[in-house]
Each structure stands twice: as C-alpha cells, then as structure tokens.
Write an enzyme that holds these catalytic residues in place. Structure first.
Site, PDB file in Angstrom:
ATOM      1  NE  ARG A  26      38.948  37.742  40.842  1.00 46.38           N
ATOM      2  CZ  ARG A  26      39.999  36.986  41.169  1.00 46.38           C
ATOM      3  NH1 ARG A  26      40.701  36.391  40.206  1.00 46.38           N
ATOM      4  NH2 ARG A  26      40.337  36.806  42.436  1.00 46.38           N
ATOM      5  CE  LYS A  84      42.019  32.339  36.665  1.00 45.22           C
ATOM      6  NZ  LYS A  84      40.559  32.077  36.574  1.00 45.22           N
TER       7      LYS A  84
END
Length: 271
Positions: free
Chosen positions: A248, A214
């Site tokens: 995740r 991210k």
C-alpha cells in the site's frame, strides 16, 4: 492464489481527508479524487484504497455522515468509470456496509473489525477484509507504545481476530492481514516487524503492508514526509522479498517498477 492473480499487487492510496499526514486536503473535491484514481490506475495500481478519515497519530474521529459523504460518492464514481478493485479504509460498520453496496471489494480496517457491528457488516457479504494490528487508538497510539515481544504480540492479536471473523461467518479466503507499521509502534518495533515479517506466514493468509512515507522511514533517513520515496521503495522491496503480497503506497508508478524487479527475482527469471 487464483491463476490470474498477480503474486505482488500494489494498492494506491486515495485520501479524501483534510488532515492525512502526507496528502491531506489534496483530493477533497470529487473531480480531483477521480482524476487521482485515474492517474494511479495509469501508473499500474492493482487496487485503490479510499479513506475518508485520517488515522495518522494524533488524529480525531469524524462523524459517520461526514465520512459517508466523503467516501460513498467516490466509490460509486470509481466503480462506474474504472475496472479496478476498490478498498475502503474505515472502522465504521455503517461506512463498511454502504461502501460494499456502492461497489467496494475490500474493507481495510485499522481496528480489525473490533467495533460493535463491524463483523456483522462483513459476514453477510462477499467482500474481503484486511485486519490490521493497532495498539491503542490513533490519537494516542504513539505515546510510549510497549510490547513484551512485538512479533508474538501482533501475531497473537491477528490470530484472535481471524478466529473472531471465522466465528462470524467470514471465510478465511476473504481475510488479509496487516501487522500495522506505525500504528502504536516505535521505530524499533517497526523495523523488528519488517526484519521478521516471515513469522506472519504461519497464519497462512496474504500480508498487506503499508510503510509509504511513514515516520519509520523519516527516522532513519532524516527526510521530510514528501522526500521519503527512496526509503519507502526500500521498505516495500524488503517486505515483498519477505513475502508480503499487497503493498500500500502513495507513489504507485515507482513502486510498480520495484515490484516487477522483485517478482522477476522471486521467479528466478533470466532475461
């Protein structure tokens, strides 16, 4: 925790979308997606998270039928071929219901079951649900996000959603929580959440975190999205040491190794 359940679990990401921020378009064909799931399992994934609609910043919603067409055939194929837990990343009640019918074990909802009919879609099932915090909506969530106290605000939101689930007949033991790294949060907000992740243990439910590749990683490393493995592993390791239960990620093999080291450390194992 059930006796046979691992203290740290790795969730592998399977995006069947053309526009996801990291791997959009790579697994649009069913055969390619199945091969990717097989690889994730070989790499050690405890579960796979199938998503048919991108939730990256600036993304747009897709029609219900289009999402169903992307997701349901893959859920059925994975359930038929593999012994693995299946999560479906969706905000749409119809997709939730059809995914559970097709064999999904978990609904991973970035909107925390706030859409009309979402609570009802889960209440009459045995499926688990992950409630995530998001400020705003994907298309606008990164436009100047603001909090009075990001920890307090996110925790209050999650507590309210837990209560909504319980009122709808969704038992606490079926609920996971995700503080929503990157969803309506600045880099500073994200790292405040990571630094104080233990605060969410007060809610007494398993924590799922997703920081893989991210922008919060790119913000401090200066790396492009597909060059963020080291930063992602560092973030995953910090989260696991602070009590996250489910990690995740895109890079399952490397994360599984990292989690083995974390687990050995937390258990005080001497080799």
């Amino acid at each position: 925790m059930p006796k046979n359940e691992k203290p740290l679990q790795v969730m592998g990401i399977v995006n069947v979308t053309p526009d996801s921020f990291s791997d959009g378009g790579e697994y649009n064909r069913l055969d390619d997606a199945i091969d990717h799931v097989a690889q994730l399992i070989d790499d050690g994934a405890d579960m796979v998270d199938i998503g048919g609609e991108s939730t990256r910043p600036g993304s747009h919603a897709v029609a219900v039928q289009e999402e169903l067409d992307r997701v349901i055939p893959l859920v059925k194929a994975v359930r038929q071929r593999f012994d693995v837990s299946i999560s479906v990343d969706t905000t749409k009640p119809v997709v939730m219901s059809e995914s559970i019918k097709a064999g999904a074990n978990l609904i991973n909802d970035v909107n925390a079951l706030r859409e009309d009919g979402a609570l009802e879609a889960l209440s009459g099932t045995n499926a688990k649900v992950c409630l995530m915090h998001m400020q705003g909506e994907p298309r606008s969530m990164q436009l100047n996000p603001h909090y009075d106290d990001v920890i307090c605000d996110v925790k209050t939101f999650l507590q309210e959603r837990i209560q909504a689930c319980e009122s709808a007949g969704i038992q606490r033991e079926r609920i996971w929580l995700d503080p929503g790294f990157g969803f309506g949060k600045s880099a500073r907000h994200n790292y405040q959440l990571l630094q104080r992740l233990q605060a969410f243990h007060e809610l007494q439910l398993p924590l799922l975190v997703g920081m893989s590749r991210k922008s919060m990683i790119g913000h401090v490393t200066g790396r492009d999205v597909n060059e963020r493995l080291a930063g992602s592993l560092a973030a995953a390791t910090i989260a696991a040491m602070k009590g996250a239960r489910i990690i995740r990620v895109h890079d399952v093999k490397e994360t599984v190794d990292a989690m083995k080291v974390v687990a050995a450390t937390l258990e005080g194992e001497h080799l």
